[in-house]
Design a protein around this motif. Structure first.
Motif, PDB file in Angstrom:
ATOM      1  N   LEU A 148      15.314  90.756 108.554  1.00 45.59           N
ATOM      2  CA  LEU A 148      15.415  89.734 109.579  1.00 45.59           C
ATOM      3  C   LEU A 148      14.352  90.025 110.556  1.00 45.59           C
ATOM      4  O   LEU A 148      14.292  91.159 110.951  1.00 45.59           O
ATOM      5  N   PRO A 149      13.900  89.013 110.981  1.00 47.92           N
ATOM      6  CA  PRO A 149      12.947  89.236 112.312  1.00 47.92           C
ATOM      7  C   PRO A 149      13.402  89.954 113.545  1.00 47.92           C
ATOM      8  O   PRO A 149      14.725  89.821 113.567  1.00 47.92           O
ATOM      9  N   GLU A 150      12.940  90.699 114.325  1.00 49.61           N
ATOM     10  CA  GLU A 150      13.314  91.360 115.224  1.00 49.61           C
ATOM     11  C   GLU A 150      13.339  90.135 116.740  1.00 49.61           C
ATOM     12  O   GLU A 150      12.569  89.506 116.476  1.00 49.61           O
ATOM     13  N   LEU A 151      14.338  90.339 117.517  1.00 46.37           N
ATOM     14  CA  LEU A 151      14.333  89.354 118.659  1.00 46.37           C
ATOM     15  C   LEU A 151      13.212  89.967 119.409  1.00 46.37           C
ATOM     16  O   LEU A 151      12.970  91.139 119.546  1.00 46.37           O
ATOM     17  N   PRO A 152      12.455  89.161 120.227  1.00 45.40           N
ATOM     18  CA  PRO A 152      11.328  89.460 121.083  1.00 45.40           C
ATOM     19  C   PRO A 152      12.129  90.497 122.168  1.00 45.40           C
ATOM     20  O   PRO A 152      13.216  90.393 122.576  1.00 45.40           O
ATOM     21  N   GLU A 153      11.155  91.501 122.705  1.00 45.27           N
ATOM     22  CA  GLU A 153      11.870  92.265 123.777  1.00 45.27           C
ATOM     23  C   GLU A 153      12.195  91.622 124.862  1.00 45.27           C
ATOM     24  O   GLU A 153      12.994  92.091 125.608  1.00 45.27           O
ATOM     25  N   ALA A 154      11.265  90.653 125.197  1.00 55.12           N
ATOM     26  CA  ALA A 154      11.600  89.839 126.530  1.00 55.12           C
ATOM     27  C   ALA A 154      11.441  88.310 125.861  1.00 55.12           C
ATOM     28  O   ALA A 154      10.520  87.658 125.223  1.00 55.12           O
ATOM     29  N   ALA A 158      12.337  81.871 131.704  1.00 57.25           N
ATOM     30  CA  ALA A 158      13.416  80.970 131.982  1.00 57.25           C
ATOM     31  C   ALA A 158      14.468  80.676 130.936  1.00 57.25           C
ATOM     32  O   ALA A 158      15.531  80.045 131.084  1.00 57.25           O
ATOM     33  N   VAL A 159      14.199  81.417 129.835  1.00 52.00           N
ATOM     34  CA  VAL A 159      14.987  81.108 128.368  1.00 52.00           C
ATOM     35  C   VAL A 159      15.878  82.282 128.523  1.00 52.00           C
ATOM     36  O   VAL A 159      15.888  83.598 128.763  1.00 52.00           O
ATOM     37  N   GLU A 160      17.251  81.937 128.218  1.00 50.33           N
ATOM     38  CA  GLU A 160      18.476  82.647 128.027  1.00 50.33           C
ATOM     39  C   GLU A 160      19.111  82.459 126.600  1.00 50.33           C
ATOM     40  O   GLU A 160      19.144  81.240 126.395  1.00 50.33           O
ATOM     41  N   LEU A 161      19.796  83.344 125.952  1.00 49.35           N
ATOM     42  CA  LEU A 161      20.588  82.897 124.725  1.00 49.35           C
ATOM     43  C   LEU A 161      22.015  83.321 125.038  1.00 49.35           C
ATOM     44  O   LEU A 161      22.494  84.185 125.616  1.00 49.35           O
ATOM     45  N   HIS A 162      22.856  82.526 124.312  1.00 44.18           N
ATOM     46  CA  HIS A 162      24.008  82.509 124.783  1.00 44.18           C
ATOM     47  C   HIS A 162      24.815  81.986 123.404  1.00 44.18           C
ATOM     48  O   HIS A 162      24.293  81.395 122.505  1.00 44.18           O
ATOM     49  N   THR A 163      26.320  82.417 123.275  1.00 45.86           N
ATOM     50  CA  THR A 163      26.980  81.731 122.240  1.00 45.86           C
ATOM     51  C   THR A 163      27.415  80.623 122.609  1.00 45.86           C
ATOM     52  O   THR A 163      27.928  80.276 123.674  1.00 45.86           O
ATOM     53  N   ALA A 164      27.914  79.639 121.512  1.00 46.01           N
ATOM     54  CA  ALA A 164      28.304  78.439 121.921  1.00 46.01           C
ATOM     55  C   ALA A 164      30.003  78.593 122.526  1.00 46.01           C
ATOM     56  O   ALA A 164      30.295  77.514 123.399  1.00 46.01           O
ATOM     57  N   GLY A 250       8.338  72.703 119.839  1.00 44.97           N
ATOM     58  CA  GLY A 250       6.839  73.254 119.781  1.00 44.97           C
ATOM     59  C   GLY A 250       6.907  74.658 120.467  1.00 44.97           C
ATOM     60  O   GLY A 250       5.784  75.216 120.615  1.00 44.97           O
ATOM     61  N   ARG A 251       8.150  75.257 120.849  1.00 44.17           N
ATOM     62  CA  ARG A 251       7.933  76.590 121.835  1.00 44.17           C
ATOM     63  C   ARG A 251       8.794  77.495 121.140  1.00 44.17           C
ATOM     64  O   ARG A 251       8.922  78.687 121.587  1.00 44.17           O
ATOM     65  N   GLY A 252       9.015  77.448 119.603  1.00 46.18           N
ATOM     66  CA  GLY A 252       9.678  78.549 118.935  1.00 46.18           C
ATOM     67  C   GLY A 252      11.094  78.629 119.187  1.00 46.18           C
ATOM     68  O   GLY A 252      11.724  79.630 118.476  1.00 46.18           O
ATOM     69  N   LEU A 253      11.862  77.762 119.908  1.00 43.26           N
ATOM     70  CA  LEU A 253      13.204  77.936 120.260  1.00 43.26           C
ATOM     71  C   LEU A 253      14.030  78.075 118.991  1.00 43.26           C
ATOM     72  O   LEU A 253      15.131  78.572 118.824  1.00 43.26           O
ATOM     73  N   ALA A 254      13.616  77.088 118.029  1.00 49.71           N
ATOM     74  CA  ALA A 254      14.639  76.693 116.985  1.00 49.71           C
ATOM     75  C   ALA A 254      14.522  78.182 116.253  1.00 49.71           C
ATOM     76  O   ALA A 254      15.597  78.869 115.666  1.00 49.71           O
ATOM     77  N   VAL A 257      16.873  80.800 118.074  1.00 45.60           N
ATOM     78  CA  VAL A 257      18.323  80.856 118.043  1.00 45.60           C
ATOM     79  C   VAL A 257      18.811  81.031 116.902  1.00 45.60           C
ATOM     80  O   VAL A 257      19.727  81.535 116.483  1.00 45.60           O
ATOM     81  N   LYS A 258      17.804  80.700 115.619  1.00 44.02           N
ATOM     82  CA  LYS A 258      18.336  80.943 114.267  1.00 44.02           C
ATOM     83  C   LYS A 258      18.323  82.541 114.101  1.00 44.02           C
ATOM     84  O   LYS A 258      19.112  82.985 113.400  1.00 44.02           O
ATOM     85  N   THR A 259      17.335  83.149 114.576  1.00 43.86           N
ATOM     86  CA  THR A 259      17.079  84.619 114.563  1.00 43.86           C
ATOM     87  C   THR A 259      18.543  85.182 115.119  1.00 43.86           C
ATOM     88  O   THR A 259      19.058  86.102 114.420  1.00 43.86           O
TER      89      THR A 259
END
Length: 307
Positions: A148-154, A158-164, A250-254, A257-259
């Protein structure tokens, strides 16, 4: 060997799960999810889960209902599932006829059904007056062997990841986001989500919906993208919806979140990942290819016009 078609009962759950898995091995379905869907359906859907028996053995099933969220009245859905060894013996025909009678009695003028290529399903649909419309692709990913791809180091600014689960106290922002991306999803049977209480009942509280493995990206604190995960509590993980809100595409957010969701699913012990995308949804198909998904089967939605 007479085929009997009747309504689903709770005692049928294990048998119907076996039918569904034999006929369509790319989905996530459990006994609890079958019972939940039958018991919690919106009354406007006129939902029925039909069961086909031959000599006391459950050999087929079909769900059917009105597409009550569609802005176009009169649209409905049904899909017969038959155990491969019992196909071409009248089981699918009996299920389809019962479903059509139910739906047209409640005002359906167009009935849509899915048919899996290579199963005889498309030919069956055409014989019964259905014409092919659009296609969708089932894809799978082996979480035990595929990198699986690695998540970016940064993360991007202004982007943050959360769980539902972070919205446990107030899921309404997720409903608003779901409503927007659902309205934009490619489909020949559109949907408009405008009933929050119904969404809470049938989506947020669905037994397969995994809030801890569903990932949400926010930008400046506002929801920008999400992927909704469904799991069977054992080995199977399915992406039910991945969407990016207008203004953030167009910013790679999909892919982000899937990664994140896939990596956490693998860490949680899930071994098989599945998803399905409309054949015209090339952006999401491309995202899935980059994640390592491979197309396993194609199903074609067919439609028959009544009246």
């Amino acid at each position: 060997m007479t085929v009997i078609v009747r309504d689903f009962e709770a005692r049928d759950a294990a048998a119907v799960v076996a039918v569904r898995r034999a006929a369509l091995p790319f989905e996530v379905v459990t006994e609890a999810s079958l019972r939940f869907t039958a018991e919690r359906a919106n009354p406007a859907e006129r939902y029925r889960l039909l069961v086909a028996e031959r000599d006391g053995e459950v050999v087929g099933a079909a769900n059917c209902g009105l597409a009550f969220e569609s802005p176009e009245p009169g649209r409905a859905h049904t899909t017969p599932y038959v155990v491969p060894d019992h196909r071409r013996r009248g089981v699918g025909t009996a299920l389809l006829r019962a479903a059509e009678e139910h739906l047209t009695a409640h005002g359906a003028t167009e009935v849509y059904c899915w048919a899996l290529e290579g199963s005889g399903g498309p030919e069956f649909a055409v014989r019964h007056g259905y014409r092919p419309a659009r296609s969708a692709h089932f894809q799978s990913l082996d979480l035990t062997a595929s990198p699986l791809p690695e998540l970016p180091e940064a993360l991007p600014p202004a982007v943050e990841l959360h769980t539902a689960a972070a919205w446990q106290g107030d899921p309404r922002p997720l409903f608003t986001a779901d409503a927007q991306v659902t309205a934009d999803e490619p489909s020949d049977v559109g949907a408009e989500l405008d009933d929050y209480e119904d969404w809470l009942t049938r989506t947020w509280r669905h037994p397969l919906f995994d809030r801890e493995l569903s990932t949400v990206a926010t930008v400046g604190g506002e929801i920008a993208a999400f992927t909704a995960a469904r799991t069977d509590g054992r080995t199977r993980y399915f992406t039910g919806m991945t969407g990016t809100l207008r203004g953030h595409r167009g910013r790679g957010l999909a892919r982000l979140v899937k990664t994140d969701s896939l990596r956490r699913a693998r860490a949680a012990g899930y071994t098989e990942a599945f998803t399905s995308n409309d054949g015209a949804n090339e952006p999401m198909l491309a995202v899935n290819r980059r994640l390592g998904y491979e197309v396993r089967a194609t199903e074609v939605r067919h439609v028959r016009v009544f009246g």
